[in-house]
Design an enzyme around this catalytic site. Structure first.
Site, PDB file in Angstrom:
ATOM      1  N   GLY A  91       0.624  -1.222  -0.096  1.00  0.00           N
ATOM      2  CA  GLY A  91       0.094   0.013  -0.063  1.00  0.00           C
ATOM      3  C   GLY A  91       0.755   1.429   0.033  1.00  0.00           C
ATOM      4  N   SER A 165      -1.355   9.079   6.332  1.00  0.00           N
ATOM      5  CA  SER A 165      -0.141  10.241   6.480  1.00  0.00           C
ATOM      6  C   SER A 165       0.515   9.720   4.967  1.00  0.00           C
ATOM      7  CB  SER A 165       0.775  10.210   7.421  1.00  0.00           C
ATOM      8  OG  SER A 165       1.465   8.834   7.484  1.00  0.00           O
ATOM      9  N   SER A 192      -0.418   9.229  12.067  1.00  0.00           N
ATOM     10  CA  SER A 192       0.891   8.709  12.102  1.00  0.00           C
ATOM     11  C   SER A 192       1.957   9.874  11.826  1.00  0.00           C
ATOM     12  CB  SER A 192       1.162   7.800  10.948  1.00  0.00           C
ATOM     13  OG  SER A 192       0.353   6.511  11.384  1.00  0.00           O
ATOM     14  N   ASP A 309       2.482   0.906  13.484  1.00  0.00           N
ATOM     15  CA  ASP A 309       2.995  -0.547  12.961  1.00  0.00           C
ATOM     16  C   ASP A 309       3.418  -1.555  14.168  1.00  0.00           C
ATOM     17  OD1 ASP A 309       2.191  -0.174  10.421  1.00  0.00           O
ATOM     18  OD2 ASP A 309       4.153   0.594   9.769  1.00  0.00           O
ATOM     19  N   LYS A 336      -5.510  -1.199   6.821  1.00  0.00           N
ATOM     20  CA  LYS A 336      -4.367  -1.725   6.445  1.00  0.00           C
ATOM     21  C   LYS A 336      -4.620  -2.834   5.771  1.00  0.00           C
ATOM     22  CE  LYS A 336      -1.786   1.375   8.853  1.00  0.00           C
ATOM     23  NZ  LYS A 336      -0.956   2.287   8.144  1.00  0.00           N
ATOM     24  N   ARG A 340      -7.410  -4.349  11.004  1.00  0.00           N
ATOM     25  CA  ARG A 340      -6.397  -4.730  12.047  1.00  0.00           C
ATOM     26  C   ARG A 340      -6.982  -4.730  13.530  1.00  0.00           C
ATOM     27  NH1 ARG A 340      -0.638  -2.864  10.086  1.00  0.00           N
ATOM     28  NH2 ARG A 340      -0.153  -4.329   8.428  1.00  0.00           N
ATOM     29  N   ARG A 384       1.499  -7.979  10.133  1.00  0.00           N
ATOM     30  CA  ARG A 384       1.559  -7.700  11.442  1.00  0.00           C
ATOM     31  C   ARG A 384       0.757  -8.629  12.235  1.00  0.00           C
ATOM     32  NH1 ARG A 384       6.037  -4.750  10.876  1.00  0.00           N
ATOM     33  NH2 ARG A 384       5.667  -2.971   9.320  1.00  0.00           N
TER      34      ARG A 384
END
Length: 430
Positions: A91, A165, A192, A309, A336, A340, A384
């Protein structure tokens, strides 16, 4: 690939930290946008950074790489006209290159991950590019996206920072190359901010001039600038290291991680402070971070927007803390590789964790004696999530089987190799 994670009491040893994915992708782009030859030492290898390598090569950059460094001769503001670019499931790479692609006549970003990146929205960047004399064809803000560029204009640009961001960072890389001076105003909120700080750090290193307001919401960028060819050195990666640190925190451990800088501008360095507040002993010796875990953690409240993250890894640690932890201001986690918040919480519940979700929060009711485990769970193709669920599996009573574990390679291909070297009882089945 399945990862069979079995209960593990102790981790010990030393590992060389993964190189920073965020810095690697930014250095690669800065090198490509220069008109000379740059050298990047210790670049990360992951699906994301490899996608950036592939795409800047397609756009005309020349790349030569050995075990230590990559040498890049850039294309400046004259990339090779290409019809298609494939960023895979990356991404950040897509968003950074959507602005760069406006220097080409017509580029289509193809949709090869319809159930992951293909679901993510990019409307805010599209709206900003349309203010710059660029036409964009898209599917309600999603892939496939075609950029009709060739003559992007600077000037006054507005972009929302509410979702990501990365839209702002994308514009910051492009605007110095335009003929006109530019002013960028960030609307709504800016997620972020620390990651934007990494972009600004790389731009400064590349010789780019700009002015930025103290709150990161307003920018002045002179036009007609050139990226200066440079030598860059990539530091260790805190987002990936956060999962190793969390694993050490929830076990009896004595682990040293090399190349993690105490003065790093990476926002995920805050994971160190989070774990310290949870009662874990960590200390720096030069560029080595040492962590001693004893399975005793204390719950706390944390603003996750400061370390986006690393949030899932810290949530995984909080699963075993005494008390209730709250991770707030994390709504951007929903946009994401998967959702998440919802997806991760659902998998944690299957493993036996006691978690709640709100629109922008994850609440964890800790279980210091561990979770039951003994189930097969899905990683939702998200690196993640895979790493965080591995942490939970180490302190489960019956272990966990994580499906689609190969997707950890998106950011940390050596994750399982590294954690096994420290003593984690993990078996991989292809």
């Amino acid at each position: 690939m399945k990862a069979i994670v079995k209960p593990t009491e102790k981790l010990s040893g030393e590992i060389n930290s993964l190189s920073s994915k965020n810095y690697t992708t930014r250095y690669l782009l800065a090198a490509a946008l220069s008109e000379g030859t740059s050298t990047i030492y210790y670049p990360a290898h992951s699906e994301d950074s490899d996608a950036m390598r592939r795409c800047i090569h397609d756009l005309g950059a020349e790349l030569q790489e050995d075990n230590e460094k990559i040498v890049i001769t850039g294309f400046g503001k004259s990339p090779k006209p290409v019809k298609e670019l494939n960023v895979g499931n990356a991404g950040a790479v897509l968003r950074f290159l959507m602005s760069t692609a406006t220097l080409c006549p017509e580029v289509t970003f193809v949709n090869t991950y319809p159930t992951s990146l293909g679901k993510r929205p990019h409307d805010d960047l599209i709206k900003a590019l349309e203010q710059m004399n660029v036409k964009v064809a898209h599917q309600s803000g999603k892939l496939p996206i075609t950029i009709y560029g060739g003559n992007p204009k600077g000037g006054k640009i507005q972009v929302s920072g509410q979702v990501s961001s990365q839209f702002l960072s994308s514009l910051l890389f492009l605007t110095p190359l335009l003929e006109e001076d530019s002013e960028i105003v960030v609307l709504d909120d800016l997620k972020s901010k620390v990651v934007v700080g990494q972009t600004l750090d790389v731009l400064r290193q590349a010789g780019i001039q700009f002015e930025v307001s103290e709150d990161f919401m307003f920018y002045k960028i002179p036009g007609n600038q050139k990226y200066v060819p440079k030598k860059y050195v990539v530091e260790g990666d805190y987002p990936g290291s956060a999962a190793i640190l969390a694993a050490a925190a929830v076990t009896n451990s004595n682990v040293s991680m090399l190349r993690l800088m105490e003065n790093s501008k990476q926002g995920e360095k805050a994971a160190v402070d989070v774990l310290k507040k949870m009662g874990v002993h960590l200390n720096y010796e030069g560029s080595t971070l040492q962590i001693h875990g004893n399975q005793k953690l204390i719950a706390g409240e944390f603003n996750g927007d400061h370390f986006t993250d690393a949030v899932l890894a810290m949530v995984a640690a909080a699963v075993f803390a005494e008390g209730t932890s709250r991770f707030y201001d994390v709504e951007n986690l929903r946009y994401k590789e998967c959702d998440r918040i919802t997806d991760f919480c659902n998998e944690l519940k299957k493993a036996g964790a006691n978690v709640e979700e709100k629109q922008s929060e994850i609440i964890v009711h800790g279980q210091p004696n561990g979770v039951e485990g003994g189930v097969e769970i899905n990683a939702h193709f998200d690196h993640r999530v895979i790493m965080a669920l591995t942490v939970v599996g180490l302190r489960s009573k019956k272990g966990l089987i994580i499906n689609d574990a190969e997707h950890v390679a998106k950011s940390y291909p050596q994750f399982f190799e590294h954690i096994q070297s420290l003593g984690a009882n993990v078996e991989l089945i292809k």
